[in-house]
Design a protein around this motif. Structure first.
Motif, PDB file in Angstrom:
ATOM      1  N   GLY A 252       1.048   8.331   3.057  1.00 34.03           N
ATOM      2  CA  GLY A 252       1.722   9.228   3.987  1.00 34.03           C
ATOM      3  C   GLY A 252       2.434   8.536   5.135  1.00 34.03           C
ATOM      4  N   ILE A 253       2.295   7.225   5.240  1.00 30.83           N
ATOM      5  CA  ILE A 253       2.956   6.500   6.329  1.00 30.83           C
ATOM      6  C   ILE A 253       4.457   6.464   6.064  1.00 30.83           C
TER       7      ILE A 253
ATOM      8  N   TRP B 288       8.209   5.031   6.049  1.00 32.89           N
ATOM      9  CA  TRP B 288       8.786   3.695   5.904  1.00 32.89           C
ATOM     10  C   TRP B 288       9.338   3.187   7.235  1.00 32.89           C
ATOM     11  N   TRP B 289       9.601   4.090   8.173  1.00 30.42           N
ATOM     12  CA  TRP B 289      10.118   3.681   9.484  1.00 30.42           C
ATOM     13  C   TRP B 289       9.103   2.832  10.249  1.00 30.42           C
ATOM     14  N   TRP B 290       7.818   3.104  10.058  1.00 27.89           N
ATOM     15  CA  TRP B 290       6.794   2.286  10.725  1.00 27.89           C
ATOM     16  C   TRP B 290       6.841   0.849  10.213  1.00 27.89           C
ATOM     17  N   ILE B 291       7.004   0.715   8.925  1.00 29.16           N
ATOM     18  CA  ILE B 291       7.069  -0.622   8.329  1.00 29.16           C
ATOM     19  C   ILE B 291       8.359  -1.321   8.751  1.00 29.16           C
ATOM     20  N   ALA B 292       9.454  -0.569   8.790  1.00 32.02           N
ATOM     21  CA  ALA B 292      10.725  -1.142   9.236  1.00 32.02           C
ATOM     22  C   ALA B 292      10.633  -1.577  10.702  1.00 32.02           C
ATOM     23  N   ALA B 293       9.924  -0.801  11.515  1.00 25.34           N
ATOM     24  CA  ALA B 293       9.756  -1.162  12.923  1.00 25.34           C
ATOM     25  C   ALA B 293       8.951  -2.461  13.058  1.00 25.34           C
ATOM     26  N   LEU B 294       7.913  -2.607  12.234  1.00 25.42           N
ATOM     27  CA  LEU B 294       7.144  -3.859  12.255  1.00 25.42           C
ATOM     28  C   LEU B 294       8.007  -5.037  11.823  1.00 25.42           C
ATOM     29  N   MET B 295       8.886  -4.809  10.859  1.00 24.83           N
ATOM     30  CA  MET B 295       9.796  -5.871  10.439  1.00 24.83           C
ATOM     31  C   MET B 295      10.743  -6.253  11.569  1.00 24.83           C
TER      32      MET B 295
ATOM     33  N   LEU C 222       0.824  -1.208   0.000  1.00 24.81           N
ATOM     34  CA  LEU C 222       0.000   0.000   0.000  1.00 24.81           C
ATOM     35  C   LEU C 222       0.862   1.265   0.000  1.00 24.81           C
ATOM     36  N   LYS C 223       1.956   1.243   0.739  1.00 25.42           N
ATOM     37  CA  LYS C 223       2.860   2.392   0.784  1.00 25.42           C
ATOM     38  C   LYS C 223       3.566   2.564  -0.565  1.00 25.42           C
ATOM     39  N   TYR C 224       4.042   1.461  -1.140  1.00 25.73           N
ATOM     40  CA  TYR C 224       4.770   1.518  -2.410  1.00 25.73           C
ATOM     41  C   TYR C 224       3.901   2.067  -3.533  1.00 25.73           C
ATOM     42  N   PHE C 225       2.647   1.601  -3.592  1.00 24.03           N
ATOM     43  CA  PHE C 225       1.743   2.046  -4.646  1.00 24.03           C
ATOM     44  C   PHE C 225       0.975   3.316  -4.260  1.00 24.03           C
ATOM     45  N   GLU C 226       1.294   3.887  -3.110  1.00 25.19           N
ATOM     46  CA  GLU C 226       0.723   5.145  -2.623  1.00 25.19           C
ATOM     47  C   GLU C 226      -0.803   5.130  -2.661  1.00 25.19           C
TER      48      GLU C 226
END
Length: 78
Positions: free
Chosen positions: A23-24, A26-33, A13-17
């Motif tokens: 607006g999220i 990438w740090w949130w996704i990295a934190a989940l990882m 969803l972030k990649y395809f905006e």
């Protein structure tokens, strides 16, 4: 496993905006990882979930083998 699915969906969803996910950070996704990594590498071992799953699989295989053995030894007419 649900955590991995959430990470993949959020990344897509972030990649395809798409909508508000554009607006999220990438740090949130990295934190989940990072959370997923810690869970699968450390916490699952500490809680014994990895061994429990392996034991359940072995037990299921054993029960199927015993059932098959007893079915093969049944004689017709008895």
């Amino acid at each position: 496993m649900p955590l991995i699915i959430i990470i993949v969906l959020l990344s897509a969803l972030k990649y395809f905006e798409v909508g508000p996910f554009a607006g999220i950070s990438w740090w949130w996704i990295a934190a989940l990882m990072a959370v997923a990594f810690i869970w699968f590498e450390f916490l699952e071992r500490i809680l014994g979930r990895d061994k429990r799953k392996a034991h359940e699989a072995i037990e299921k295989t054993r029960q199927e083998r015993v059932k098959k053995t007893f079915e093969n030894h049944k004689r017709p007419g008895r």
